[in-house]
Design a protein around this motif. Structure first.
Motif, PDB file in Angstrom:
ATOM      1  N   ILE A  53      12.327 -17.288  -7.288  1.00 58.34           N
ATOM      2  CA  ILE A  53      13.673 -17.226  -7.734  1.00 58.34           C
ATOM      3  C   ILE A  53      14.219 -18.235  -8.678  1.00 58.34           C
ATOM      4  O   ILE A  53      14.235 -19.387  -8.126  1.00 58.34           O
TER       5      ILE A  53
ATOM      6  N   GLU B 237      22.485 -23.912  -0.202  1.00 59.95           N
ATOM      7  CA  GLU B 237      23.205 -22.719   0.083  1.00 59.95           C
ATOM      8  C   GLU B 237      22.171 -21.768   0.823  1.00 59.95           C
ATOM      9  O   GLU B 237      22.781 -20.972   1.736  1.00 59.95           O
ATOM     10  N   TYR B 238      20.721 -21.538   0.459  1.00 61.40           N
ATOM     11  CA  TYR B 238      19.838 -20.760   1.389  1.00 61.40           C
ATOM     12  C   TYR B 238      19.938 -21.361   2.717  1.00 61.40           C
ATOM     13  O   TYR B 238      19.859 -20.290   3.788  1.00 61.40           O
TER      14      TYR B 238
ATOM     15  N   VAL C 241       9.793 -16.204   5.535  1.00 60.76           N
ATOM     16  CA  VAL C 241      10.311 -14.934   6.134  1.00 60.76           C
ATOM     17  C   VAL C 241       9.202 -13.882   6.520  1.00 60.76           C
ATOM     18  O   VAL C 241       8.425 -13.438   5.640  1.00 60.76           O
ATOM     19  N   GLY C 242       9.062 -13.791   7.645  1.00 60.46           N
ATOM     20  CA  GLY C 242       7.826 -13.272   8.196  1.00 60.46           C
ATOM     21  C   GLY C 242       6.810 -14.116   7.524  1.00 60.46           C
ATOM     22  O   GLY C 242       6.324 -15.346   7.672  1.00 60.46           O
ATOM     23  N   SER C 243       5.891 -13.224   7.025  1.00 61.21           N
ATOM     24  CA  SER C 243       4.442 -13.692   6.728  1.00 61.21           C
ATOM     25  C   SER C 243       4.719 -14.011   5.140  1.00 61.21           C
ATOM     26  O   SER C 243       3.439 -14.408   4.453  1.00 61.21           O
ATOM     27  N   SER C 244       5.751 -13.968   4.603  1.00 65.71           N
ATOM     28  CA  SER C 244       5.957 -14.121   3.047  1.00 65.71           C
ATOM     29  C   SER C 244       7.031 -15.542   3.085  1.00 65.71           C
ATOM     30  O   SER C 244       7.547 -16.037   3.864  1.00 65.71           O
ATOM     31  N   TYR C 245       7.309 -15.929   1.741  1.00 68.31           N
ATOM     32  CA  TYR C 245       8.182 -16.791   1.658  1.00 68.31           C
ATOM     33  C   TYR C 245       9.285 -16.282   0.334  1.00 68.31           C
ATOM     34  O   TYR C 245       9.013 -15.677  -0.571  1.00 68.31           O
ATOM     35  N   ILE C 246      10.373 -16.874   0.471  1.00 65.03           N
ATOM     36  CA  ILE C 246      11.436 -16.900  -0.639  1.00 65.03           C
ATOM     37  C   ILE C 246      11.066 -18.212  -1.340  1.00 65.03           C
ATOM     38  O   ILE C 246      11.181 -19.398  -0.648  1.00 65.03           O
TER      39      ILE C 246
ATOM     40  N   ARG D 224      22.230 -22.779   4.557  1.00 70.40           N
ATOM     41  CA  ARG D 224      23.307 -22.547   5.301  1.00 70.40           C
ATOM     42  C   ARG D 224      23.477 -20.999   5.248  1.00 70.40           C
ATOM     43  O   ARG D 224      24.040 -20.586   6.639  1.00 70.40           O
ATOM     44  N   LEU D 225      23.182 -20.246   4.542  1.00 73.95           N
ATOM     45  CA  LEU D 225      23.117 -18.744   4.545  1.00 73.95           C
ATOM     46  C   LEU D 225      22.037 -18.397   5.740  1.00 73.95           C
ATOM     47  O   LEU D 225      22.423 -17.333   6.569  1.00 73.95           O
ATOM     48  N   LEU D 226      21.200 -18.928   5.694  1.00 72.53           N
ATOM     49  CA  LEU D 226      19.871 -18.384   6.436  1.00 72.53           C
ATOM     50  C   LEU D 226      20.011 -19.058   7.715  1.00 72.53           C
ATOM     51  O   LEU D 226      19.416 -18.493   8.720  1.00 72.53           O
ATOM     52  N   GLY D 227      20.188 -20.153   7.753  1.00 71.84           N
ATOM     53  CA  GLY D 227      20.465 -20.858   9.150  1.00 71.84           C
ATOM     54  C   GLY D 227      18.925 -21.401   9.450  1.00 71.84           C
ATOM     55  O   GLY D 227      18.824 -21.903  10.543  1.00 71.84           O
TER      56      GLY D 227
END
Lengths: 136, 136
Positions: A13, A24-25, A51-56, A27-30
């Protein structure tokens, strides 16, 4: 022979202000990011959230005349590419080449996190810039 | 409380010609799609390809005056949204609302594959339209 995508490795992204987006991420995702790396030859700094076995993957441009800098200028922030994990980037490229796919990278090259990567042209997969990632 | 994204559920890709895109992905990936569904209230027909525990979701618009139809007209084909899997969409929405996130859906609604879903406004997460998906 198939290309054998084993997972979504990450969604990349493009963001205007990396530190602000990371905050921001968080805070939103904790959750805390798991990795941060400056990749000079790609002109980006990346921050990964698991995020699980993946990434942002949040991507900040190191300057306006970089792939992500140009994407931000033309399209604004948003998804820059989708990365799929494969067991072997070289054989995935061979398969795609045999299928007539348009490649950005004709051979694997080093990526972040000690991976091997290659990019596939967005014309090939429905307008999406695709990255193949082999973990080593 | 965190939002607890457990996985990337899917990457939604808007395409001009769904059948042509499905054939292209079949040929390039060497695998068959696992699901096809027409979702009238979202104005889309979707086809899913499995990638590990996630999906590639190809999205064809049911008409020009639909969210995907408008996205195709304004930005062309490419990533339309990123969907994250959560255990509980309602509590994820509560958490995001408490954090000041801008929501598209204030409450969960039915999605494809008998899921519960909600969309989060792209302003919230770095320019990306985000969907939350709860499998039932």
């Amino acid at each position: 022979v198939t290309i054998a995508l084993t997972d979504i490795d990450h969604v990349g992204i493009a963001v205007e202000d990396l530190d602000a987006a990371v905050e921001e991420y968080r805070r939103l995702l904790g959750v805390e990011p798991v990795h941060r790396e400056r990749v000079e030859d790609q002109g980006v700094e990346e921050v990964l959230f698991a995020v699980g076995s993946s990434y942002i993957q949040l991507l900040g441009a190191l300057g306006p005349d970089t792939p992500v800098g140009r994407a931000l200028a033309s399209r604004g922030p948003g998804v820059h590419h989708v990365a799929y994990r494969v067991d072997d980037v070289a054989s995935a490229l061979d398969h795609l080449r045999a299928q007539g796919a348009r490649l950005v990278d004709e051979a694997p090259r080093p990526g972040s996190r000690n991976t091997l990567i290659a990019f596939v042209h967005p014309k090939t997969m429905g307008g999406v810039l695709v990255e193949l990632v082999e973990e080593r």
